[in-house]
Enzyme design. Structure first.
Site, PDB file in Angstrom:
ATOM      1  N   TYR A 151      50.066 -21.312  39.874  1.00 37.09           N
ATOM      2  CA  TYR A 151      49.534 -21.604  41.207  1.00 37.09           C
ATOM      3  C   TYR A 151      50.266 -22.791  41.821  1.00 37.09           C
ATOM      4  O   TYR A 151      50.679 -22.750  42.994  1.00 37.09           O
ATOM      5  CB  TYR A 151      48.035 -21.899  41.135  1.00 37.09           C
ATOM      6  CG  TYR A 151      47.473 -22.338  42.467  1.00 37.09           C
ATOM      7  CD1 TYR A 151      47.389 -21.443  43.533  1.00 37.09           C
ATOM      8  CD2 TYR A 151      47.067 -23.654  42.684  1.00 37.09           C
ATOM      9  CE1 TYR A 151      46.906 -21.850  44.774  1.00 37.09           C
ATOM     10  CE2 TYR A 151      46.571 -24.069  43.909  1.00 37.09           C
ATOM     11  CZ  TYR A 151      46.495 -23.161  44.948  1.00 37.09           C
ATOM     12  OH  TYR A 151      46.015 -23.563  46.179  1.00 37.09           O
ATOM     13  N   VAL A 184      38.713 -28.320  49.046  1.00 39.99           N
ATOM     14  CA  VAL A 184      37.985 -27.769  50.190  1.00 39.99           C
ATOM     15  C   VAL A 184      36.984 -26.754  49.648  1.00 39.99           C
ATOM     16  O   VAL A 184      37.344 -25.878  48.871  1.00 39.99           O
ATOM     17  CB  VAL A 184      38.925 -27.067  51.189  1.00 39.99           C
ATOM     18  CG1 VAL A 184      38.147 -26.641  52.435  1.00 39.99           C
ATOM     19  CG2 VAL A 184      40.095 -27.958  51.562  1.00 39.99           C
TER      20      VAL A 184
END
Length: 252
Positions: A151, A184
């Protein structure tokens, strides 16, 4: 950004993408909302057909992207702002035990997806001598953490592509920017933990994470700078984060 720009947002059905749709609409833009989940798009558009155009599209599929964007109605072209938001994290184990299918999902969405959409939109921007591409990266593109090698690599690729893209369009009047969010609270962790809500919620325990609207505020601010100004990149953290895995959990 013009008074009534056309903005294309990928990954528009939830999270940061959906927040960007709402933020641009609030500023008077018309928004092309692109995503795979058609039911979410229908919900997003309901009652706002004049200002939101739903475009079912899988950014991983180059031909799907090409055909979808080639079929845009004339009044929805040209595209003034592209927000490359579609992305995900899948898997959290070390490379030696991780599922290679998760690697493919991340590479296809986070890297190839950004390239597929940008490759369709940028030629028109360069030809017109105006336009703005805003790529959503991650603080993970700036560092690496255990279980996140692939990632992090995909988001590092976004940063390299963004820099190279800015050099490629130099002199054309087209602007290229990047926004790197920290933590987030979206469906991001839920996807990464394969739908395990308890595990996903634990990521944010004891702190106040960023909201999708916080990132959308940054994106619309970047897009609203004068044509001679490029905000090259922005790193956004919640106050209790100082890096990947570096958080203060102050709430009991």
């Amino acid at each position: 950004m013009s008074d009534n720009p056309v903005v294309l947002v990928t990954g528009a059905s939830s999270g940061i993408g959906r927040a960007c749709v709402e933020a641009f609409l609030a500023q008077g833009a018309r928004v092309i909302a692109a995503a795979r989940r058609t039911d979410r798009l229908e919900e997003l558009v309901a009652g706002r057909e004049e200002s939101v155009l739903p475009v079912p599209m899988d950014v991983r599929d180059r031909e799907d992207v090409r055909s979808a964007l080639a079929a845009l109605p004339a009044e929805w072209a040209p595209i003034d702002v592209l927000v490359n938001n579609a992305g995900l994290a899948a898997g959290r184990g070390p490379i030696q035990t991780d599922d290679p299918d998760d690697w493919d999902r991340m590479l296809d969405t986070n890297v190839r997806g950004l390239l597929n959409v940008s490759g369709c939109v940028l030629p028109g921007m360069v030809e017109r001598g105006s336009g703005h591409v805003i790529n959503i990266g991650s603080n993970a593109g700036r560092e690496v953490y255990p279980g996140g090698a692939v990632y992090c690599a995909t988001k590092a690729a976004v940063e390299r592509i963004t820099r190279g893209m800015r050099m490629d369009v130099l002199g054309s009047g087209v602007r290229i920017s990047q926004v790197d969010p920290g933590m987030v609270e979206t469906e991001f962790s839920l996807v990464r933990f394969d739908g395990d809500e308890a595990a996903a919620n634990a990521v944010y325990e004891g702190l106040t994470p960023l909201r999708p609207s916080d990132i959308a505020d940054v994106v619309t601010w970047i897009a609203g700078r004068p044509p001679h100004v490029v905000i090259a990149d922005v790193l956004v953290y919640p106050v209790d984060q100082a890096g990947s895995g570096k958080v203060a959990r102050r709430k009991g």
